[in-house]
Scaffold this motif. Structure first.
Motif, short mmCIF file in Angstrom:
data_model
loop_
_atom_site.label_atom_id
_atom_site.label_comp_id
_atom_site.label_asym_id
_atom_site.label_seq_id
_atom_site.Cartn_x
_atom_site.Cartn_y
_atom_site.Cartn_z
N ALA A 242 0.85 -1.18 0.00
CA ALA A 242 0.00 0.00 0.00
C ALA A 242 0.89 1.24 0.00
N ILE A 243 0.25 2.38 -0.10
CA ILE A 243 0.98 3.65 -0.07
C ILE A 243 0.17 4.64 0.75
N ASP A 244 0.88 5.45 1.52
CA ASP A 244 0.25 6.51 2.31
C ASP A 244 1.18 7.71 2.27
N GLY A 245 0.88 8.66 1.37
CA GLY A 245 1.79 9.80 1.17
C GLY A 245 3.09 9.30 0.59
N ASP A 246 4.20 9.54 1.29
CA ASP A 246 5.51 9.05 0.86
C ASP A 246 5.90 7.74 1.52
N LYS A 247 4.99 7.12 2.25
CA LYS A 247 5.27 5.84 2.91
C LYS A 247 4.89 4.69 1.99
N LEU A 248 5.86 3.84 1.69
CA LEU A 248 5.64 2.62 0.93
C LEU A 248 5.45 1.51 1.96
N ILE A 249 4.28 0.91 1.98
CA ILE A 249 3.88 0.03 3.08
C ILE A 249 3.79 -1.42 2.62
N THR A 250 4.30 -2.31 3.44
CA THR A 250 4.11 -3.74 3.27
C THR A 250 3.40 -4.25 4.51
N GLY B 21 -7.23 -11.75 10.24
CA GLY B 21 -7.08 -10.46 9.56
C GLY B 21 -6.29 -9.45 10.38
N LYS B 22 -5.84 -9.82 11.57
CA LYS B 22 -5.07 -8.89 12.40
C LYS B 22 -3.67 -8.70 11.82
N THR B 23 -3.14 -7.49 12.03
CA THR B 23 -1.81 -7.17 11.54
C THR B 23 -0.76 -7.96 12.31
N VAL B 24 0.05 -8.74 11.59
CA VAL B 24 1.18 -9.44 12.19
C VAL B 24 2.35 -8.48 12.23
N TRP B 25 2.61 -7.82 11.11
CA TRP B 25 3.59 -6.74 11.07
C TRP B 25 3.29 -5.79 9.92
N ARG B 26 3.80 -4.58 10.06
CA ARG B 26 3.65 -3.52 9.06
C ARG B 26 5.00 -2.84 8.93
N ARG B 27 5.49 -2.74 7.71
CA ARG B 27 6.76 -2.07 7.47
C ARG B 27 6.54 -0.90 6.53
N GLU B 28 7.21 0.20 6.83
CA GLU B 28 7.10 1.41 6.02
C GLU B 28 8.49 1.86 5.60
N ILE B 29 8.61 2.22 4.35
CA ILE B 29 9.83 2.81 3.82
C ILE B 29 9.44 4.15 3.23
N TYR C 84 11.45 -9.21 2.94
CA TYR C 84 11.25 -9.29 4.38
C TYR C 84 11.15 -10.75 4.79
N GLY C 85 11.67 -11.07 5.97
CA GLY C 85 11.50 -12.41 6.53
C GLY C 85 10.12 -12.54 7.12
N SER C 86 9.75 -13.74 7.53
CA SER C 86 8.42 -13.95 8.09
C SER C 86 8.20 -13.16 9.37
N ASP C 87 9.29 -12.75 10.03
CA ASP C 87 9.20 -11.94 11.23
C ASP C 87 9.07 -10.45 10.93
#
Length: 131
Positions: free
Chosen positions: A43-51, A59-67, A105-108
């Motif tokens: 996904a994208i939010d402004g300048d954040k590239l999200i995985t 459906g709960k978030t396990v992890w969220r990474r932003e670049i 990204y690893g599974s963690d």
């Protein structure tokens, strides 16, 4: 091939039982991919590239990474930088953002590596000759 599956015996959908879960996610046009226990999407939010890594059952978030992207290329209006669909080998996830490159990204959720790619020109240039 006409793109229509001839597979039979697929599970049916009962009225009122169509969804296991629903949740809000940031904007993006990638298709989610499903593994044994996860759903991955970009996904994208402004300048954040999200995985995002979501639990497949809840459906709960396990992890969220932003670049944070440092630049943005012009893309066709039907796309965005979060259009490419992630890929997985069952353990790791691989995401591609045209404004950044390829990231694993690893599974963690820890970043394994990053490979800058591009720039990309997503517009097809055509010169038509008049006959």
């Amino acid at each position: 091939m006409d793109g229509v599956s001839e597979t039979t015996g697929l599970p049916g959908v009962r009225r009122g039982k169509e969804l296991s879960w629903r949740r809000e996610i940031p904007f993006g046009r990638s298709s989610p991919i499903v593994t044994k226990d996860r759903v991955f999407l970009t996904a994208i939010d402004g300048d954040k590239l999200i995985t995002l890594s979501l639990d497949r059952i809840t459906g709960k978030t396990v992890w969220r990474r932003e670049i944070i992207r440092t630049h943005a290329h012009k893309v066709f209006k039907g796309n965005d930088t979060a259009t490419p669909t992630p890929a997985t080998d069952g353990a790791n996830v691989y995401v591609f953002f045209p404004d950044l490159g390829l990231v694993s990204y690893g599974s963690d959720g820890n970043e394994r590596w990053r490979s800058p790619l591009g720039p990309f020109d997503s517009f097809l240039r055509c010169r038509c000759l008049a006959h």
